[in-house]
Structures are given as structure tokens and as C-alpha cells.
Design a protein around this motif. Structure first.
Motif, PDB file in Angstrom:
ATOM      1  N   CYS A  40      47.191 -13.654  15.796  1.00 45.80           N
ATOM      2  CA  CYS A  40      48.133 -12.854  15.010  1.00 45.80           C
ATOM      3  C   CYS A  40      49.248 -12.350  15.919  1.00 45.80           C
ATOM      4  CB  CYS A  40      47.414 -11.682  14.345  1.00 45.80           C
ATOM      5  SG  CYS A  40      48.569 -10.544  13.553  1.00 45.80           S
ATOM      6  N   THR A  56      47.807 -16.138   8.220  1.00 48.91           N
ATOM      7  CA  THR A  56      48.811 -16.630   7.269  1.00 48.91           C
ATOM      8  C   THR A  56      50.133 -16.913   7.978  1.00 48.91           C
ATOM      9  OG1 THR A  56      49.454 -14.370   6.787  1.00 48.91           O
ATOM     10  CG2 THR A  56      47.806 -15.359   5.341  1.00 48.91           C
ATOM     11  N   HIS A  58      53.968 -16.342   8.118  1.00 46.90           N
ATOM     12  CA  HIS A  58      55.044 -15.460   7.668  1.00 46.90           C
ATOM     13  C   HIS A  58      56.395 -16.118   7.961  1.00 46.90           C
ATOM     14  CE1 HIS A  58      57.567 -12.016   7.080  1.00 46.90           C
ATOM     15  NE2 HIS A  58      57.927 -11.988   8.340  1.00 46.90           N
ATOM     16  N   HIS A  59      57.335 -15.949   7.050  1.00 49.92           N
ATOM     17  CA  HIS A  59      58.686 -16.460   7.267  1.00 49.92           C
ATOM     18  C   HIS A  59      59.546 -15.337   7.817  1.00 49.92           C
ATOM     19  CE1 HIS A  59      57.068 -19.565   4.652  1.00 49.92           C
ATOM     20  NE2 HIS A  59      58.053 -20.344   5.044  1.00 49.92           N
ATOM     21  N   ARG A  60      60.045 -15.538   9.002  1.00 48.05           N
ATOM     22  CA  ARG A  60      60.796 -14.485   9.685  1.00 48.05           C
ATOM     23  C   ARG A  60      61.969 -13.988   8.857  1.00 48.05           C
ATOM     24  NH1 ARG A  60      59.533 -14.275  15.304  1.00 48.05           N
ATOM     25  NH2 ARG A  60      58.246 -16.032  15.925  1.00 48.05           N
ATOM     26  N   HIS A  62      62.127 -14.242   5.624  1.00 46.21           N
ATOM     27  CA  HIS A  62      61.575 -14.007   4.287  1.00 46.21           C
ATOM     28  C   HIS A  62      62.037 -15.040   3.263  1.00 46.21           C
ATOM     29  CE1 HIS A  62      59.624 -10.050   5.004  1.00 46.21           C
ATOM     30  NE2 HIS A  62      60.374 -10.148   6.079  1.00 46.21           N
ATOM     31  N   HIS A  64      61.050 -18.547   1.941  1.00 47.07           N
ATOM     32  CA  HIS A  64      59.982 -19.547   2.003  1.00 47.07           C
ATOM     33  C   HIS A  64      60.504 -20.981   1.906  1.00 47.07           C
ATOM     34  CE1 HIS A  64      56.314 -16.832   1.220  1.00 47.07           C
ATOM     35  NE2 HIS A  64      57.266 -16.171   1.816  1.00 47.07           N
ATOM     36  N   TRP A  74      58.796 -19.483  11.466  1.00 48.94           N
ATOM     37  CA  TRP A  74      57.410 -19.133  11.157  1.00 48.94           C
ATOM     38  C   TRP A  74      56.817 -18.194  12.184  1.00 48.94           C
ATOM     39  CZ3 TRP A  74      56.169 -25.004  10.904  1.00 48.94           C
ATOM     40  CH2 TRP A  74      56.702 -25.538   9.713  1.00 48.94           C
ATOM     41  N   HIS A  82      50.516  -9.106   7.959  1.00 46.42           N
ATOM     42  CA  HIS A  82      51.459  -9.773   7.071  1.00 46.42           C
ATOM     43  C   HIS A  82      51.861  -8.831   5.935  1.00 46.42           C
ATOM     44  CE1 HIS A  82      52.620 -13.904   5.199  1.00 46.42           C
ATOM     45  NE2 HIS A  82      53.621 -13.065   5.229  1.00 46.42           N
ATOM     46  N   ASP A  83      50.877  -8.163   5.398  1.00 44.26           N
ATOM     47  CA  ASP A  83      51.097  -7.208   4.325  1.00 44.26           C
ATOM     48  C   ASP A  83      52.046  -6.105   4.787  1.00 44.26           C
ATOM     49  OD1 ASP A  83      49.942  -7.368   1.734  1.00 44.26           O
ATOM     50  OD2 ASP A  83      49.235  -5.312   2.045  1.00 44.26           O
ATOM     51  N   GLU A  85      54.139  -6.187   7.254  1.00 46.38           N
ATOM     52  CA  GLU A  85      55.462  -6.747   7.534  1.00 46.38           C
ATOM     53  C   GLU A  85      56.306  -6.779   6.260  1.00 46.38           C
ATOM     54  OE1 GLU A  85      56.273  -7.311  10.581  1.00 46.38           O
ATOM     55  OE2 GLU A  85      58.294  -7.975  10.072  1.00 46.38           O
ATOM     56  N   HIS A  86      55.676  -7.145   5.151  1.00 48.72           N
ATOM     57  CA  HIS A  86      56.420  -7.243   3.896  1.00 48.72           C
ATOM     58  C   HIS A  86      56.731  -5.878   3.326  1.00 48.72           C
ATOM     59  CE1 HIS A  86      56.558 -11.593   2.735  1.00 48.72           C
ATOM     60  NE2 HIS A  86      55.975 -11.605   3.920  1.00 48.72           N
TER      61      HIS A  86
END
Ligand code: ZN
Ligand code: ZN
Length: 123
Positions: A40, A56, A58-60, A62, A64, A74, A82-83, A85-86
Motif C-alpha cells: 500500500c 486496489t 487508485h487513479h492519481r 481520479h 478511471h 496508478w 483508498h477510501d 484518499e477519495h
């Protein structure tokens, strides 16, 4: 194009779209897992085949749809990071975007009009 709008056609299109998204997701996940060590990027938790489900992509930026083959968009994050981060990103969009404030004229006040309307209404 037959032009006959049936429900089943819509269902089929939706199913195809879901399949496409699933495939695309599987595609970039596999590529990202080949490209990067299974760690991670935030909490540095390490992963193996047993718990890989929790790692998972993640798209830097955001987006996709932005999947460059060098993996530069990525980042591997565990589901928890991830959660977070969003959540952070959404908060930035809602509150922290200074550039957006600068675009609006300094005199803009969304409540000024409301106040005037309320004063009118009370008479
Ligand atoms: Zn993590
Ligand atoms: Zn993400």
C-alpha cells in the motif's frame, strides 16, 4: 439499427457496459499489480496472494479512463487508505478549492438575493 426500442435492448446495452467496465478494471488492475510491488502506497502494508483482494488500484488524477501503459496514473492502495484518499479528494472539491473561489467575483453573495426575497415576502 432497427429502430425498435425494446426494454431488452437497453438491458443488453447495460450488461455490455458493465462487462466492459469490469474487463477494463481487471485489465488495469492486473497490469498495475505486475508493475508495482504489492504494498500500500500510504500505510506500506504488504500483500500476498491471500489478501490481494484488499489491494486496489487508485487513479492519481481520479480519472478511471486515464490508464497510461507506464502506470504513471496508478497507485496501489489498501481498501482503507483508498477510501480515505477519495474522502479527502471529495472534501477538496467541496471546500478547499481556492481557484474556484477566485473565479467568482468578489461581490458575489448567494445569500444577498435570498435575503432580499425574504424581506419582500415578510411585508
Ligand atoms: Zn493502506
Ligand atoms: Zn481511487
Amino acid at each position: 439499427m432497427s429502430g425498435s426500442g425494446t426494454g431488452s435492448k437497453v438491458d443488453r446495452v447495460l450488461a455490455e457496459q458493465r462487462e466492459y467496465i469490469a474487463k477494463r478494471e481487471k485489465g488495469y488492475r492486473e497490469r498495475a499489480l505486475k508493475l508495482y510491488p504489492w504494498i500500500c502506497g500510504r500505510c506500506t502494508r504488504e500483500f500476498n496472494h491471500k489478501n490481494l483482494r484488499e489491494l486496489t488500484v487508485h487513479h492519481r488524477d481520479h480519472n478511471h479512463d486515464n490508464n497510461p501503459s507506464d502506470g504513471s496514473n496508478w497507485e496501489l492502495l489498501c481498501v482503507y487508505c483508498h477510501d480515505e484518499e477519495h474522502t479527502k479528494f471529495e472534501n477538496q472539491v467541496q471546500y478547499g478549492n481556492r481557484a474556484e473561489k477566485d473565479i467568482q467575483p468578489a461581490t458575489f453573495n448567494p445569500f444577498a438575493d435570498l435575503k432580499a426575497k425574504m424581506e419582500k415576502g415578510s411585508k
